[in-house]
Design an enzyme around this catalytic site. Sequence first.
Site, short mmCIF file in Angstrom:
data_model
loop_
_atom_site.label_atom_id
_atom_site.label_comp_id
_atom_site.label_asym_id
_atom_site.label_seq_id
_atom_site.Cartn_x
_atom_site.Cartn_y
_atom_site.Cartn_z
N ASP A 7 0.87 -1.19 0.00
CA ASP A 7 0.00 0.00 0.00
C ASP A 7 0.90 1.23 0.00
O ASP A 7 2.10 1.14 0.29
CB ASP A 7 -0.92 0.01 1.24
CG ASP A 7 -1.89 1.20 1.23
OD1 ASP A 7 -2.41 1.54 0.15
OD2 ASP A 7 -2.12 1.80 2.29
N TYR A 34 -1.18 8.33 -2.62
CA TYR A 34 -1.19 8.11 -4.06
C TYR A 34 -2.41 8.77 -4.73
O TYR A 34 -2.42 8.99 -5.92
CB TYR A 34 -1.27 6.61 -4.37
CG TYR A 34 0.02 5.84 -4.28
CD1 TYR A 34 1.18 6.38 -3.72
CD2 TYR A 34 0.08 4.53 -4.77
CE1 TYR A 34 2.35 5.64 -3.64
CE2 TYR A 34 1.25 3.80 -4.72
CZ TYR A 34 2.39 4.34 -4.15
OH TYR A 34 3.54 3.61 -4.09
N GLY A 35 -3.44 9.00 -3.94
CA GLY A 35 -4.76 9.34 -4.48
C GLY A 35 -4.84 10.58 -5.35
O GLY A 35 -5.73 10.71 -6.17
N CYS A 63 -4.47 -1.69 -1.89
CA CYS A 63 -4.61 -0.27 -2.18
C CYS A 63 -5.51 -0.14 -3.39
O CYS A 63 -5.17 -0.63 -4.47
CB CYS A 63 -3.22 0.29 -2.49
SG CYS A 63 -3.23 2.00 -3.06
N ASN A 64 -6.67 0.48 -3.21
CA ASN A 64 -7.60 0.62 -4.33
C ASN A 64 -7.01 1.47 -5.44
O ASN A 64 -7.25 1.23 -6.62
CB ASN A 64 -8.89 1.30 -3.85
CG ASN A 64 -9.71 0.39 -2.99
OD1 ASN A 64 -10.60 -0.28 -3.48
ND2 ASN A 64 -9.39 0.31 -1.71
N THR A 65 -6.24 2.48 -5.04
CA THR A 65 -5.69 3.40 -6.03
C THR A 65 -4.72 2.65 -6.95
O THR A 65 -4.82 2.75 -8.18
CB THR A 65 -5.00 4.57 -5.30
OG1 THR A 65 -5.91 5.08 -4.33
CG2 THR A 65 -4.60 5.66 -6.26
N CYS A 113 -11.18 2.69 -0.10
CA CYS A 113 -9.78 3.05 0.17
C CYS A 113 -9.44 2.34 1.46
O CYS A 113 -10.19 2.45 2.45
CB CYS A 113 -9.62 4.56 0.33
SG CYS A 113 -7.99 5.03 0.96
N THR A 114 -8.34 1.61 1.45
CA THR A 114 -8.05 0.76 2.62
C THR A 114 -7.78 1.57 3.88
O THR A 114 -7.94 1.07 4.99
CB THR A 114 -6.89 -0.20 2.31
OG1 THR A 114 -5.78 0.56 1.79
CG2 THR A 114 -7.30 -1.24 1.29
N1 DGL Z 1 -5.03 3.09 0.82
C1 DGL Z 1 -4.99 3.43 -0.55
C2 DGL Z 1 -6.25 3.09 -1.29
O1 DGL Z 1 -6.86 2.09 -0.94
C3 DGL Z 1 -4.24 4.65 -0.99
C4 DGL Z 1 -4.61 5.95 -0.44
C5 DGL Z 1 -3.67 7.01 -0.97
O2 DGL Z 1 -2.46 6.78 -0.95
O3 DGL Z 1 -4.16 8.06 -1.42
O4 DGL Z 1 -6.64 3.75 -2.23
#
Ligand code: DGL
Length: 283
Positions: free
Chosen positions: A7, A39-40, A70-72, A206-207
Site C-alpha cells: 500500500d 497516491y490518491g 490499495c484501491n488506487t 480506500c483501505t
Molecule cells: N489506501 C490506498 C487506497 O486504498 C491509498 C490511499 C492514498 O495513498 O491516497 O486507495
Amino acid sequence: MSIGVFDSGVGGLTVHHRLVERFPQADFVYLADQANAPYGGKTGEEIVALTRAGCERLFAEGCDVVVLACNTAASVALRRLQQTWLPGYRKQIGRPVNVLGIVVPTIEAATGLPWEHEPEDLGEKIEKVEIIGVFSTPATTNSRVYEIEVDKRRGDVAVFSEPCPELARMIEAGASREELKAVIEGHVQALTKRIGRSPDRAILGCTHYEYVADLFREALPAGLPVIHQPEATADALQRYFERHPEFSPGTGAVRRFLTTGQPGAQHSLVEAFWGGPLSFEKA
Ligand code: DGL
C-alpha cells in the site's frame, strides 16, 4: 516463499491484518510506500511506476504473490502491470510470480457474483435499482472502476462514487477522530445530496478508511450495510491459493514490515487497530 502486501502507507494494514488471521502460518512481508504517500492525487503514470517499484521490491524479498492492498494502485495500475510488465518480469527472474488486487474481490462481494459471471440481459425486467455509494481517493474515483465493473454484471445496481481527496493523508498523518469525523460527515452529506437520497449500501473503497469504518457507519443511516474489503480479499486469496498450488504462502509465520518512509513505530490509531506495537524496517 511469502505473501507480499503493498500500500502507499498504513491503509493496507487493515487488509493485511485480516490476511494474517486467515493464513496464520503464512509468511508475510508488508511494504508501505510512505515516502510517496498519498497516491490518491497522483497521475496515472506516477501510480503505475510506484506500484511497479513496490512489487519489484516485494518480489526481491522473496514474495511469490503480491496483494495490492490499495484501491488506487489496483484500479489504476494493476491491469497495466499484468499486461505489460509481469510477463517479461517473470521470464527475467525465472519464477512464477503474480500480483493480485482488491477491487475484484470487492466487486464480487458487492454484486454477489463471481468475477467471470456472464451477465444476463435484464432488459425491461429491472424493477428497482439498488444504489451503492463508494468512498475513495480521487484517482480511484476517476478510474470509474466500480461503476464500470458493477454495471457489467448487475444492471439493477447503480454506483455513485464520492472522492475524498484529504482523508487518506489525514489518516496517514494520525489526525484526531474529531477532525476525521467532520470530514467524513461532509463526504456522506455530499454523496447523499448528489444521489438525492442515501445509498442502499456503501463500499469503503480506500483501505485507509477501514480505520474509521465506525465514523462512516455513524455518518451513514443506521443499519446501512457496508462492504468490507479485508474480508472480501481474504476470501478471494484463499480461493486463489486453492486454484494455484504452485504458490506456497509459506509456513514460518514470518511477519516483516517495511517502509520507504520513516522506520520505527506507527501512530496510535494504527497500533490500536493492529492490536499491539508495530515496528517498520527501512525498505
Ligand atoms: N489506501 C490506498 C487506497 O486504498 C491509498 C490511499 C492514498 O495513498 O491516497 O486507495
